[in-house]
Write a protein that holds these residues in place. Structure first.
Motif, PDB file in Angstrom:
ATOM      1  N   ILE A 111     -11.497  14.306 -20.473  1.00  0.00           N
ATOM      2  CA  ILE A 111      -9.972  14.548 -20.512  1.00  0.00           C
ATOM      3  C   ILE A 111      -9.367  15.265 -19.120  1.00  0.00           C
ATOM      4  N   ASP A 112      -9.132  14.741 -18.797  1.00  0.00           N
ATOM      5  CA  ASP A 112      -8.336  15.560 -17.923  1.00  0.00           C
ATOM      6  C   ASP A 112      -6.901  15.908 -17.150  1.00  0.00           C
ATOM      7  N   ILE A 113      -6.556  17.103 -17.951  1.00  0.00           N
ATOM      8  CA  ILE A 113      -5.016  16.917 -18.040  1.00  0.00           C
ATOM      9  C   ILE A 113      -4.338  18.413 -16.436  1.00  0.00           C
ATOM     10  N   ALA A 114      -3.142  17.751 -15.505  1.00  0.00           N
ATOM     11  CA  ALA A 114      -3.434  18.204 -14.426  1.00  0.00           C
ATOM     12  C   ALA A 114      -2.174  18.879 -14.542  1.00  0.00           C
ATOM     13  N   ARG A 115      -1.365  20.149 -14.230  1.00  0.00           N
ATOM     14  CA  ARG A 115      -0.303  20.372 -14.443  1.00  0.00           C
ATOM     15  C   ARG A 115       0.278  20.431 -12.795  1.00  0.00           C
ATOM     16  N   CYS A 116       1.473  19.306 -12.758  1.00  0.00           N
ATOM     17  CA  CYS A 116       1.661  19.364 -11.610  1.00  0.00           C
ATOM     18  C   CYS A 116       3.225  19.272 -11.550  1.00  0.00           C
ATOM     19  N   ALA A 117       3.925  19.847  -9.891  1.00  0.00           N
ATOM     20  CA  ALA A 117       5.397  20.036 -10.276  1.00  0.00           C
ATOM     21  C   ALA A 117       5.817  19.807  -8.595  1.00  0.00           C
ATOM     22  N   LEU A 118       7.138  19.285  -8.888  1.00  0.00           N
ATOM     23  CA  LEU A 118       7.862  19.051  -7.668  1.00  0.00           C
ATOM     24  C   LEU A 118       7.880  20.045  -6.659  1.00  0.00           C
ATOM     25  N   VAL A 119       7.264  20.390  -5.337  1.00  0.00           N
ATOM     26  CA  VAL A 119       7.571  22.075  -5.409  1.00  0.00           C
ATOM     27  C   VAL A 119       8.101  22.252  -3.583  1.00  0.00           C
ATOM     28  N   GLY A 120       9.102  21.808  -2.725  1.00  0.00           N
ATOM     29  CA  GLY A 120       9.926  21.930  -1.532  1.00  0.00           C
ATOM     30  C   GLY A 120       9.222  20.208  -0.722  1.00  0.00           C
ATOM     31  N   GLY A 121       9.224  19.479  -2.003  1.00  0.00           N
ATOM     32  CA  GLY A 121       8.788  17.693  -1.194  1.00  0.00           C
ATOM     33  C   GLY A 121       7.956  17.048  -1.731  1.00  0.00           C
ATOM     34  N   THR A 122       7.022  18.250  -2.130  1.00  0.00           N
ATOM     35  CA  THR A 122       5.597  18.351  -2.340  1.00  0.00           C
ATOM     36  C   THR A 122       4.844  18.343  -3.605  1.00  0.00           C
ATOM     37  N   VAL A 123       3.543  17.455  -4.329  1.00  0.00           N
ATOM     38  CA  VAL A 123       3.465  17.933  -5.626  1.00  0.00           C
ATOM     39  C   VAL A 123       2.750  18.702  -5.464  1.00  0.00           C
ATOM     40  N   PRO A 160       9.097  12.142 -11.702  1.00  0.00           N
ATOM     41  CA  PRO A 160       9.758  12.524 -13.086  1.00  0.00           C
ATOM     42  C   PRO A 160      10.343  13.454 -13.015  1.00  0.00           C
ATOM     43  N   VAL A 161      10.489  14.558 -14.574  1.00  0.00           N
ATOM     44  CA  VAL A 161      11.185  16.021 -14.323  1.00  0.00           C
ATOM     45  C   VAL A 161       9.736  16.424 -14.653  1.00  0.00           C
ATOM     46  N   SER A 162       9.805  18.494 -13.994  1.00  0.00           N
ATOM     47  CA  SER A 162       8.984  19.090 -13.111  1.00  0.00           C
ATOM     48  C   SER A 162       9.471  20.190 -13.792  1.00  0.00           C
ATOM     49  N   PRO A 163       7.937  20.722 -14.308  1.00  0.00           N
ATOM     50  CA  PRO A 163       7.160  19.847 -14.020  1.00  0.00           C
ATOM     51  C   PRO A 163       6.558  19.220 -15.142  1.00  0.00           C
ATOM     52  N   VAL A 164       5.115  18.540 -15.081  1.00  0.00           N
ATOM     53  CA  VAL A 164       4.685  17.140 -15.879  1.00  0.00           C
ATOM     54  C   VAL A 164       3.288  17.440 -15.843  1.00  0.00           C
ATOM     55  N   LEU A 165       2.707  17.440 -16.985  1.00  0.00           N
ATOM     56  CA  LEU A 165       1.016  17.284 -17.360  1.00  0.00           C
ATOM     57  C   LEU A 165       0.496  15.636 -16.746  1.00  0.00           C
ATOM     58  N   VAL A 166      -0.200  15.855 -16.077  1.00  0.00           N
ATOM     59  CA  VAL A 166      -1.090  14.400 -15.832  1.00  0.00           C
ATOM     60  C   VAL A 166      -1.848  14.366 -16.893  1.00  0.00           C
ATOM     61  N   CYS A 167      -1.718  13.424 -17.853  1.00  0.00           N
ATOM     62  CA  CYS A 167      -3.224  13.240 -18.825  1.00  0.00           C
ATOM     63  C   CYS A 167      -3.799  12.325 -19.041  1.00  0.00           C
ATOM     64  N   ASP A 168      -5.488  12.340 -18.278  1.00  0.00           N
ATOM     65  CA  ASP A 168      -5.696  11.017 -17.468  1.00  0.00           C
ATOM     66  C   ASP A 168      -7.138  11.406 -18.850  1.00  0.00           C
ATOM     67  N   LEU A 169      -7.167  10.201 -20.584  1.00  0.00           N
ATOM     68  CA  LEU A 169      -7.826  10.309 -20.731  1.00  0.00           C
ATOM     69  C   LEU A 169      -8.827   9.478 -20.506  1.00  0.00           C
ATOM     70  N   GLY A 170      -9.949   9.200 -20.124  1.00  0.00           N
ATOM     71  CA  GLY A 170     -10.946   8.485 -19.097  1.00  0.00           C
ATOM     72  C   GLY A 170     -12.050   7.835 -20.493  1.00  0.00           C
TER      73      GLY A 170
END
Length: 460
Positions: free
Chosen positions: A129-141, A115-125
């Motif tokens: 609620i857990d929200i992780a700010r993710c980015a693709l850097v050097g082939g690693t999330v 997906p586009v970078s950065p992206v928030l993975v929003c887990d609504l359980g």
């Protein structure tokens, strides 16, 4: 990646359901149908293990093994930050821990690219609620920030149930009433969503739609209005989590997963604040996104991209039988450097290697050359050069760490200046760190895209 021939499964443990998934022969990840499971949900989480994730994972794995036998590979979904810890021994193959954000993004990447970078993975359980700010850097999330919100006691799921039952004039702590509410909700999910959609589509008639009966529990009617007001518990918490997770006014892309992400009301609330969510693969239940992504990782269909995939070494000079020789000192094996994780030190036979930096004149500085070695390569390729002070008689343990943002650091842990120096060996001196930037994935800096790590560059 190629799929292994032995069975491979993934396990996720929620506060309400335990889920086990594996990949079918056609490459599709699916829930495993276990005895006692609720279709489309998984095994109800026993009350005795709620709040104890690892005990719950053990219960789910035992249920799978009793019904299907011991798998060849096992991946356990855990909150981000726990994937670098030691996995529990569940009586089968060594388990791999995979952070929930990486599991979700693995599912998306397998379906057609990152997906586009950065992206928030929003887990609504149900728990929160857990929200992780993710980015693709050097082939690693990389996950640079995680925020969470969950009311006590019992989390958002319990708070929502209490609000619904209280709004209908029912006892909020009666286990039988709660069981009946679960059954009614499962039977009338579509009716509830239609009524809530009508309230959102026609605000001028929202009051009339709010009176629509969507459930009947213990002889009491539950209306769409009661459900809508109860959902405010979740959307208010979502707003607080979003405020904490965002660093600016930008409308960061978001992936919504978890049981509450099924709700059209919650999806609209999220879209109003961040724009439309990144779509999950067609037909994917958002409550199952993490375990399905983990099943793809377990089955070898996609890399988790949660750690640096290549080996890292430094070029060293040794004296062997009185003669100088150049060589490579392995610091970290492939897949051991975790962004935001602990420093990995060079070891031989389980003991950390001592490393010196002194030049022949025992003064000045020394250029340390970092090498990266791809799978199957005999030699590493140059990745970076860092200048470190050269100190006479000083010895170090040499290591690497990767920050949460994906930047690599060379770490030198001083051991003290011999037996007579100012510091005895092992005196707990602070480490020195030297930034290296982002480690290469497809080749050394300056190499073209056709220069893979497994092929050293000409003259390298």
């Amino acid at each position: 990646m190629t799929a292994p021939t032995e069975p491979a499964v993934a396990v996720d443990a929620g506060s309400r359901f335990l889920r086990v998934a594996r990949v079918d022969a056609d490459g599709t990840p699916r829930l495993v149908d276990l005895p006692g499971a609720v279709p489309g949900e998984g095994l109800p989480t026993p009350a005795g293990v709620r709040g104890d994730r690892y005990a719950a994972l053990g219960v789910a794995y035992a249920a799978y093994r009793d019904h299907c036998g011991t798998p060849g590979r096992l991946v356990l979904v855990v909150p981000h930050g726990e994937q670098a810890r030691s996995a529990p021994d569940l009586g089968g193959p060594p388990a791999r821990l995979l952070g929930a954000p990486h599991a979700v993004l693995a599912l998306l990447r397998h379906a057609g690219g990152p997906p586009v970078s950065p992206v928030l993975v929003c887990d609504l359980g149900a728990a929160g609620i857990d929200i992780a700010r993710c980015a693709l850097v050097g082939g690693t999330v990389t996950v640079s920030r995680v925020t969470g919100h969950g009311p006590e006691p019992g989390g958002y799921g319990a708070a929502f149930d209490r609000a619904v039952l209280d709004g209908a004039g029912l006892a909020v702590d009666d286990p039988d009433v709660l069981r009946r509410l679960d059954l009614a909700r499962a039977e009338n999910t579509r009716r509830t969503e239609v009524a809530l959609d009508r309230m959102a589509a026609r605000p001028d008639r929202a009051e009339r739609s709010a009176d629509t009966v969507v459930h009947e529990v213990a002889g009491r009617e539950i209306t769409a209005g009661v459900v809508h007001r109860a959902l405010a518990r979740l959307t208010e918490g979502l707003d607080r989590a979003l405020a904490d997770s965002r660093t600016g006014p930008d409308r960061t892309s978001v992936v919504a997963v978890g049981g509450a992400a099924r709700s059209g009301t919650v999806a609209r609330h999220l879209a109003d604040r961040l724009g439309p969510a990144v779509p999950l693969p067609e037909g994917t239940d958002p409550a199952l996104a993490a375990v399905l992504g983990a099943a793809l990782v377990a089955g070898g269909r996609v890399d988790a991209a949660d750690r640096y995939p290549h080996a890292v070494a430094v070029r060293v000079h040794r004296i062997v039988h009185g003669r100088p020789q150049d060589g490579e000192l392995l610091i970290s094996a492939p897949g051991t450097l975790v962004p935001g994780g602990a420093t990995v030190f060079a070891e031989t036979d389980g003991e950390r290697v001592r490393f010196g930096t002194a030049t022949a004149e025992a003064s000045g500085a020394r250029a340390v050359r970092l090498l990266v070695r791809g799978s199957g390569a005999e030699r590493g390729v140059p990745a970076a050069v860092v200048t470190v002070p050269a100190v006479a008689e000083e010895r170090f343990h040499v290591g690497m760490r990767v920050t949460a943002e994906g930047a690599a650091h060379l770490v030198l842990q001083p051991l003290g200046r011999g037996r007579t120096g100012a510091h005895p060996p092992g005196a707990g001196l602070p480490p020195e760190e030297f930034p290296l930037g982002v480690l290469p994935v497809d080749g050394p800096p300056g190499a073209g895209p056709g220069q893979p790590l497994s092929q050293p560059p000409p003259g390298g």
